[in-house]
Design a protein around this motif. Sequence first.
Motif, PDB file in Angstrom:
ATOM      1  N   MET A  72      63.962  93.167  30.636  1.00 43.76           N
ATOM      2  CA  MET A  72      63.422  92.104  31.465  1.00 43.76           C
ATOM      3  C   MET A  72      62.351  92.711  32.373  1.00 43.76           C
ATOM      4  SD  MET A  72      65.651  89.550  33.652  1.00 43.76           S
ATOM      5  CE  MET A  72      65.009  88.151  34.401  1.00 43.76           C
ATOM      6  N   GLU A  73      61.269  91.998  32.520  1.00 42.03           N
ATOM      7  CA  GLU A  73      60.128  92.533  33.244  1.00 42.03           C
ATOM      8  C   GLU A  73      59.571  91.468  34.191  1.00 42.03           C
ATOM      9  OE1 GLU A  73      55.677  93.596  31.810  1.00 42.03           O
ATOM     10  OE2 GLU A  73      57.316  94.390  30.608  1.00 42.03           O
ATOM     11  N   VAL A  74      59.195  91.880  35.375  1.00 43.65           N
ATOM     12  CA  VAL A  74      58.600  90.958  36.342  1.00 43.65           C
ATOM     13  C   VAL A  74      57.131  90.777  35.974  1.00 43.65           C
ATOM     14  CG1 VAL A  74      58.080  90.563  38.768  1.00 43.65           C
ATOM     15  CG2 VAL A  74      60.186  91.732  38.140  1.00 43.65           C
ATOM     16  N   THR A  75      56.720  89.509  35.872  1.00 36.76           N
ATOM     17  CA  THR A  75      55.331  89.223  35.507  1.00 36.76           C
ATOM     18  C   THR A  75      54.432  89.341  36.728  1.00 36.76           C
ATOM     19  OG1 THR A  75      55.549  86.869  35.958  1.00 36.76           O
ATOM     20  CG2 THR A  75      56.106  87.615  33.714  1.00 36.76           C
ATOM     21  N   GLU A  76      53.144  89.286  36.488  1.00 35.42           N
ATOM     22  CA  GLU A  76      52.161  89.349  37.561  1.00 35.42           C
ATOM     23  C   GLU A  76      52.321  88.150  38.498  1.00 35.42           C
ATOM     24  OE1 GLU A  76      47.416  89.610  37.660  1.00 35.42           O
ATOM     25  OE2 GLU A  76      48.367  90.757  36.036  1.00 35.42           O
ATOM     26  N   ASP A  77      52.572  86.963  37.900  1.00 38.52           N
ATOM     27  CA  ASP A  77      52.786  85.759  38.715  1.00 38.52           C
ATOM     28  C   ASP A  77      54.059  85.883  39.548  1.00 38.52           C
ATOM     29  OD1 ASP A  77      50.501  84.636  37.658  1.00 38.52           O
ATOM     30  OD2 ASP A  77      51.581  83.640  36.017  1.00 38.52           O
ATOM     31  N   GLY A  78      55.081  86.499  38.961  1.00 40.46           N
ATOM     32  CA  GLY A  78      56.326  86.711  39.688  1.00 40.46           C
ATOM     33  C   GLY A  78      56.140  87.639  40.868  1.00 40.46           C
ATOM     34  N   LEU A  79      55.371  88.701  40.683  1.00 38.76           N
ATOM     35  CA  LEU A  79      55.075  89.625  41.790  1.00 38.76           C
ATOM     36  C   LEU A  79      54.319  88.918  42.902  1.00 38.76           C
ATOM     37  CD1 LEU A  79      54.096  92.889  39.886  1.00 38.76           C
ATOM     38  CD2 LEU A  79      56.068  92.550  41.383  1.00 38.76           C
TER      39      LEU A  79
END
Length: 165
Positions: free
Chosen positions: A1-8
């Motif tokens: 699972m990876e945090v997206t740019e929008d999530g950051l």
Amino acid sequence: MEVTEDGLHYLRHGHRPEGLTPAEGGDQAASSGQAGRRRSSVPYAERPIARARRAKVTGLVERLLTEGRVRVADDDQFAEWRKVINYAKRHGLEPPGKRIQKVRLRASGRKLYLAEGSHPDSRSQKPAGDASVVPVPARLTSPHPIVAALRDMEERLVMPRPVIR
């Protein structure tokens, strides 16, 4: 699972990046901290279950006012009526000065009827905050002669001496 740019961006700034709609940004409930639960824009009173229960309450109260009592033979059917009765109590839909009472019958089923007044356990039966209170002195200085005699009669009170006083 990876945090997206929008999530950051959301984590840093507390809002979605400009131009990103909830549909593009994923689950709206999850982004608002309510994973698994969606908030409805429809008020509770207007939801189908609430409207159905309100209609059933109205019908039940009308029947109880005209017939006096309603007999529910089936326990499965009573489970739904219990929800309706609880809805009526929570939302103040019982007739003024009356309450919907349910009684288990010996053979099978239940009887519903309107009883006078509020339930003995209800909040309206409890004394108000400004009700008169019986004053209890912190120290007994001049007790009634009988109370003094009982207090001093050590053979009648089987207690340690410090507790008696």
